[in-house]
Design an enzyme around this catalytic site. Structure first.
Site, PDB file in Angstrom:
ATOM      1  N   HIS A  31       0.815  -1.223   0.000  1.00  0.00           N
ATOM      2  CA  HIS A  31       0.000   0.000   0.000  1.00  0.00           C
ATOM      3  C   HIS A  31       0.848   1.273   0.000  1.00  0.00           C
ATOM      4  CE1 HIS A  31       0.882  -0.844   4.208  1.00  0.00           C
ATOM      5  NE2 HIS A  31       0.566   0.401   4.527  1.00  0.00           N
ATOM      6  N   ASP A  32       1.983   1.244   0.664  1.00  0.00           N
ATOM      7  CA  ASP A  32       2.823   2.447   0.760  1.00  0.00           C
ATOM      8  C   ASP A  32       4.092   2.345  -0.086  1.00  0.00           C
ATOM      9  OD1 ASP A  32       1.315   4.147   2.330  1.00  0.00           O
ATOM     10  OD2 ASP A  32       2.131   3.411   4.229  1.00  0.00           O
ATOM     11  N   LYS A  73       6.433   5.220  -1.130  1.00  0.00           N
ATOM     12  CA  LYS A  73       7.341   5.902  -0.204  1.00  0.00           C
ATOM     13  C   LYS A  73       8.810   5.616  -0.504  1.00  0.00           C
ATOM     14  CE  LYS A  73       4.277   6.415   3.809  1.00  0.00           C
ATOM     15  NZ  LYS A  73       4.051   6.077   5.234  1.00  0.00           N
ATOM     16  N   HIS A  93       3.110   9.993  -2.443  1.00  0.00           N
ATOM     17  CA  HIS A  93       3.474   8.566  -2.444  1.00  0.00           C
ATOM     18  C   HIS A  93       2.339   7.706  -2.987  1.00  0.00           C
ATOM     19  CE1 HIS A  93       1.142   8.154   1.340  1.00  0.00           C
ATOM     20  NE2 HIS A  93       1.140   6.863   1.089  1.00  0.00           N
ATOM     21  N   HIS A 121      -5.787   6.338   1.066  1.00  0.00           N
ATOM     22  CA  HIS A 121      -5.929   7.533   1.913  1.00  0.00           C
ATOM     23  C   HIS A 121      -7.181   8.343   1.541  1.00  0.00           C
ATOM     24  CE1 HIS A 121      -2.316   7.372   4.342  1.00  0.00           C
ATOM     25  NE2 HIS A 121      -1.616   7.031   3.281  1.00  0.00           N
ATOM     26  N   ASP A 152      -4.931   0.233   8.203  1.00  0.00           N
ATOM     27  CA  ASP A 152      -3.707   1.033   8.272  1.00  0.00           C
ATOM     28  C   ASP A 152      -3.803   2.050   9.411  1.00  0.00           C
ATOM     29  OD1 ASP A 152      -1.139   1.837   7.422  1.00  0.00           O
ATOM     30  OD2 ASP A 152      -1.965   3.377   6.100  1.00  0.00           O
TER      31      ASP A 152
END
Length: 349
Positions: free
Chosen positions: A198-199, A202, A227, A259, A287
């Protein structure tokens, strides 16, 4: 238009080749040769799907040609059907021992030979599809391992493990809701594989930004929010690179939209309610749950119950109400996993 299957017929008798030509030339790309050496040469230039191979030929006989095919990495997956007047069991066994996939005796029934060719083509097609899928999955696995290795430098590996576990628990509970028919075994499998990415965006951001303890400036906040778009672009690239690895599409959706908020106040696109893909809605909730139940070294671990009450109270508008209900229903399992990791972290301090 699907590709035309290729048949190579090898026989030193021109009458036999003419019979095969009449039987197959209308539907297949057909190559006819009268000896084993030419058969191997032609096959190297253009590998056939099926080989109709006579046994009794001068120079290289059919057994020798078959052995060459099955020992050659580029030819060994061609389906070899021996077509011979030799009817003894020992002859058929020798054919199978040299690698033949089938054996037909002359005089043959044209319908039977045609049917055997079709069966062997299906077998090769199934094998080719499986081989391609394995190669794609192997490539995808390498890509994911590299991404996770890089991501682990910015995100705790334990965090990625928890996101996977929490996502599965929540989705499994949500599956009981008849309105969530899209959650099946395939969805759960893809979610487990996709959620830790998911990230992934980054990995392109500077460490000083990711590790900053002070409040971010508006410019830094905007940079951090990128990101989601970076991760989406990375994973969409893998969708094109590994089209048969189906979880990359879900991973790309999660990376971009985890997000977003149910009330439309999230980023990067301001999606709301059902506009947000279900997998991204799930990962958003777990999250945030994980972020709020993770403690800094030396600090007391947060109580998962307090975090639950906060998520279902003050900030409930940010999340899908069905997901909050599912969280309440499986909260004991979530809390057990959370406290297990909290205990493990405290023991390692």
């Amino acid at each position: 238009m699907p590709p035309v299957n290729r048949i190579l017929a090898v026989d030193d008798n021109p009458i036999n080749l003419e019979i095969i030509k009449e039987l197959f030339e209308a539907e297949f790309e057909l190559q006819l040769v009268d000896n084993g050496k030419d058969a191997l040469k032609v096959a190297q230039e253009c590998p056939p799907d099926v080989v109709l191979l006579d046994v009794m030929m001068p120079d290289l006989n059919g057994y020798e040609v078959c052995s060459h095919f099955k020992s050659d990495p580029t030819l060994r997956h061609s389906q070899v059907i021996m077509v011979s007047a030799n009817t003894e069991l020992q002859d058929r066994l020798q054919g199978y021992q040299t690698g033949a996939d089938d054996y037909v005796t002359r005089p043959f029934n044209p319908d039977e030979l045609y049917a055997k060719v079709c069966v062997n083509l299906r077998n090769k097609s199934t094998f080719d599809a499986a081989q391609t899928q394995i190669e794609d999955f192997s490539g995808a696995t390498a890509e994911v391992l590299e991404l996770l290795s890089n991501l682990d430098q910015t995100e705790s590996g334990k965090h990625l493990d928890r996101i996977r576990i929490y996502s599965r628990l929540l989705a499994t509970e949500l599956r009981q809701d008849s309105a969530c028919s899209e959650i099946d075994d395939a969805f759960l499998r893809k979610l487990e594989q996709a959620s830790p990415l998911h990230d992934v965006g980054k990995i392109a951001l500077p460490d000083e930004l990711l590790n900053k303890k002070e409040k971010l400036t508006s410019e830094e906040r905007s940079q951090l929010e990128r990101h989601t778009l970076i991760g989406h672009d990375i994973l969409k690239g893998l969708v094109l690179k590994c089209p048969r690895t189906d979880f990359f599409s879900m991973a790309a959706e999660i990376a971009r939209w985890h997000h977003e908020s149910f009330d439309g106040s999230g980023y990067p696109d301001g999606l709301r309610k059902g506009e947000i893909p279900l997998a991204a809605r799930i990962v958003k909730l777990v999250d945030v749950f994980d972020a709020l139940t993770t403690h800094e070294p030396g600090a007391a671990p947060p109580d998962p119950v307090d975090v639950r009450d906060y998520l279902t109270g003050q900030v409930a508008s940010k999340f899908d109400p069905r997901l909050l209900d599912a969280m309440l229903n499986c909260f004991d399992d979530l809390r057990t996993v959370c406290q297990m990791y909290q205990t493990e972290k405290s023991a390692n301090l």
